[in-house]
Design a protein around this motif. Sequence first.
Motif, mmCIF file in Angstrom:
data_model
loop_
_atom_site.group_PDB
_atom_site.id
_atom_site.type_symbol
_atom_site.label_atom_id
_atom_site.label_comp_id
_atom_site.label_asym_id
_atom_site.label_seq_id
_atom_site.Cartn_x
_atom_site.Cartn_y
_atom_site.Cartn_z
ATOM 1 N N VAL B 414 0.814 -1.251 0.143
ATOM 2 C CA VAL B 414 -0.067 0.079 -0.051
ATOM 3 C C VAL B 414 0.792 1.206 -0.263
ATOM 4 O O VAL B 414 1.916 1.203 0.681
ATOM 5 N N GLN B 415 0.521 2.247 -0.835
ATOM 6 C CA GLN B 415 1.170 3.423 -0.963
ATOM 7 C C GLN B 415 0.471 4.562 -1.324
ATOM 8 O O GLN B 415 -0.372 4.375 -2.134
ATOM 9 N N ASP B 416 0.772 5.713 -0.635
ATOM 10 C CA ASP B 416 0.295 6.964 -1.274
ATOM 11 C C ASP B 416 1.311 7.518 -2.552
ATOM 12 O O ASP B 416 2.298 7.414 -2.382
ATOM 13 N N TYR B 417 0.452 7.959 -3.504
ATOM 14 C CA TYR B 417 1.268 8.756 -4.473
ATOM 15 C C TYR B 417 0.870 10.390 -4.517
ATOM 16 O O TYR B 417 -0.092 10.736 -5.236
#
Lengths: 86, 501
Positions: B414-417
């Motif tokens: 999971v990652q924020d861009y």
Amino acid sequence: MAMFPVISNFQYDFVLQLVPVDSENSIDEVAAAAAYHSVGRRVAPQPGKVVRVRRQGAVEFFPRTARLSETDIKPMETLEFIFCDA
Amino acid sequence: MALLERAEWYDIARATNWTPTYVTDSELFPDVMSGAQGVSAEKWEVYDEPYKTSYPEYVRVQREKDAGAYSVKAALERSRMFENADPGWLSILKSHYGAIALGEYAAMSAEARMARFGRAPGMRNMATFGMLDENRHAQLQLYFPHEHCPKDRQFDWAHKAYHSNEWGAIAARHAFDDLFLARSATDIAVMLTFAFETGFTNMQFLGLAADAAETGDFTFSSLISSIQTDESRHAQIGGPALQVLITNGRKAEAQKLVDMAIARAWRIFSLLTGPAMDYYTPLEHRKQSFKEFMQEWIVGQFERSLIDLGLDLPWYWDKMIAEFEYQHHAYHLGVWFWRPTVWWNPAAGMTPDCRDWLEEKYPGWNDTFGKCWDVIIDNLLAGKPELTLPETLPIVCNMNQLPICAIPGKGWNVQDYPLDYNGRSYHFNSEIDRWIFQQDPVRYRDHMTVVDRFLAGQIQPANLAGALLYMDLAPGEIGSDAHQYAWVEAYRNTPRNKRIA
């Protein structure tokens, strides 16, 4: 004392979540607030581990006792919450 | 009187370009509405629609289609489908009608724009029929669920959803405004008819028609098959428009429109069709996994359409195909966990047999998404359902308006861009979503996600009750587990390590 929303990216969870905390909370208190919405809901507890906090993509963790207001974390910044050995 | 064959008069009858004398050409076809991209009217006249029909032919065929769909409905009104169907299937119907019915009205407006401002006479002719098609689809998909409203208020959301601030409705409006309501005629031809309809409506309409027939819901099966026959005709408006653009040196512009539209369509269908095919449809009625369907229709067929037209594959093609493995699983988990905020009852699709099927279709599922579901199951078995409900908001992508989510458990990615633009921080689900924003930031910058609205104090009281009020979800409409947690019993007295076959 001010409401300080951060984004929780909690290790092993599937979604980013909004976690409203206070600017005077310690990093450990921020970690506890984030854990409340993930651990025991979709992430299995890990007894004996502590949850450390770092900026997304960073290697270094923030000091556990530091106040949020003493760091350069901005409101609505995405933080990673990682299980670590105590 | 003998009638000429259509082929003998069609080309002349649809040659409706003329030289205006009272206004200039640019006043008659403003570029903001036509989107001709500087290609002259003469060059657009080579536009050749592959499917040709006349108005009498169209009316005759459409009448037969309507008669077929309405006859099946009338004949099966006493079939007790509503009473006998699996609750998961009813949830598919509710989510489909709410997400699609009024979107069809929006598509009618888009077809009308092509009918008026399309630069090619053939495009205007085809779009006139397309406009009538979309009107038919909206009316069918409002009328068919209406009979269920007295029995179940959630069916009322076929009409209500788009008039609310429910998060899925906001996401659908944002996507459809972007793809076809706030676009020029040429953009609509490319983004709605080519990318969205040729590429993706097969997902919802052919895939679900097969599952509906398997489930025994022949009314819904015949309804959406009837709609799909229209879609496959008017979806052909886009191909010749792309040919004109490419031939006249506008390939880069056309490619960008296609790339943006495919990315946006993929998100909508992974939310709507993915959970329906892999979780809500009862296991014994599933024909294919969502991933298999995507590989057949998008990779196997649509990819060839792109190449045949002279386009390139979108720059993110491999990234999107990688998402076939997980994105809809993440959306499903999110919809189920935040189930009070939707107008249908999500089916968990989580019996031990279901999990075996998921593991077979998506190797590694148990070590990733299964880890989250293990905790949920433990809480339900322990009599702690409150821990399976949300107490905060998920962060919502500033492009697709859906939760930012990906793989949990052992494959955690999971990652924020994020993106800072003009002093505001934006958050995206992927590089692809962020790239769309960067193509035209002025277009997107002022939109507020549900989370932005919450932080701005627009949702009061600032809790789940306030959020439900803001979304206009009344008692009797708020989503809950489709099977009232009956599936959890299969895990009682079963050790965790026995859950995974």
